[in-house]
Design an enzyme around this catalytic site. Sequence first.
Site, PDB file in Angstrom:
ATOM      1  N   SER A   1       0.816  -1.124   0.060  1.00 16.23           N
ATOM      2  CA  SER A   1       0.082   0.021  -0.022  1.00 16.23           C
ATOM      3  C   SER A   1       0.746   1.328   0.021  1.00 16.23           C
ATOM      4  O   SER A   1       0.378   2.368  -0.153  1.00 16.23           O
ATOM      5  CB  SER A   1      -0.921  -0.164   1.098  1.00 16.23           C
ATOM      6  N   SER A   2       2.195   1.166   0.296  1.00 15.90           N
ATOM      7  CA  SER A   2       3.105   2.250   0.536  1.00 15.90           C
ATOM      8  C   SER A   2       4.412   1.980   0.591  1.00 15.90           C
ATOM      9  O   SER A   2       4.842   0.675   0.443  1.00 15.90           O
ATOM     10  CB  SER A   2       2.730   3.333   1.652  1.00 15.90           C
TER      11      SER A   2
ATOM     12  N   TYR B   1      10.957  -4.216  18.104  1.00 16.32           N
ATOM     13  CA  TYR B   1      11.001  -4.184  16.738  1.00 16.32           C
ATOM     14  C   TYR B   1      12.104  -4.680  16.463  1.00 16.32           C
ATOM     15  O   TYR B   1      12.279  -5.748  15.413  1.00 16.32           O
ATOM     16  CB  TYR B   1      11.101  -2.677  16.226  1.00 16.32           C
TER      17      TYR B   1
END
Length: 273
Positions: free
Chosen positions: A12-13, A147
């Site tokens: 999407s990006s 992360y």
Amino acid sequence: MSTKTVLITGTSSGIGLATAVAAARAGWHVIATMRDTAKAGPLLAAAEEAGVDLDVRPLDVTDPATVEACLAGLDRLDALVNNAGAGHVGTLEQESVADVRAVMEVNFFGVLHVTKAALPLLRAGKGRVLTVTSVGGVVGQPFNEAYCAAKFAVEGFMESLAPVAATVGVSVSVVEPGAVASEFVSNVGVAEDVLEQAGRYAPALSAYLERTRGAFSGAQTPQDVAAQMVALLSAERPAFRVLTSDAARAFAGTKLKDLDGSAVQTLTGTWVA
């Protein structure tokens, strides 16, 4: 030879969008996936501008059922690009274990779900797996504990899988960007809100955010990373590890030659001082 097919997650990006368009321009049949296809507008606009067609499908990497549904009916898959992921800024004392698990679900287990489902097709076609990790999969970074843990896990998993997959004709590579100018960076920007509740960690977090803003001021473009991804898709013998910029190579190199860990601790310690 018939057109080769690549499935790319998180299109999407950012890197995923750029790679989907670049691969289609290079002649690949691209299955471009995203969790919510209502957000496909920028991707479709970029494809139209480039004069290419994409096969856009819904796929949530944290939901094995949608992964299976996306792959159902495919009789060929020559490459998989694991790109979907989410940034996260925080530190252990101030977040729940559930928060950390959520980061692992997207960035680690999501990669496993998709790769496992795709391997039979990739094995049949002697294909390849490219997984976008990060320099954060090599060097642990302040306030990126969850992360980096997820990206470290991906790196270890893929490094261990690579020689096994090679015995059945599937190549495995990890792609490690440094700072990339994309919506990924904007999403991590919510850390500014976290600062208000940082308490005793506020000085360190403030220093980290200031350093990060500077690091991303000269960020690599998604299109530059995408060009390297497409080169890997067609490489005769793709490398296992690809660092996508000089900055990424220098940063990861600090860790890869740091036998006692002191160089990394000295470097990242300055980020929060």
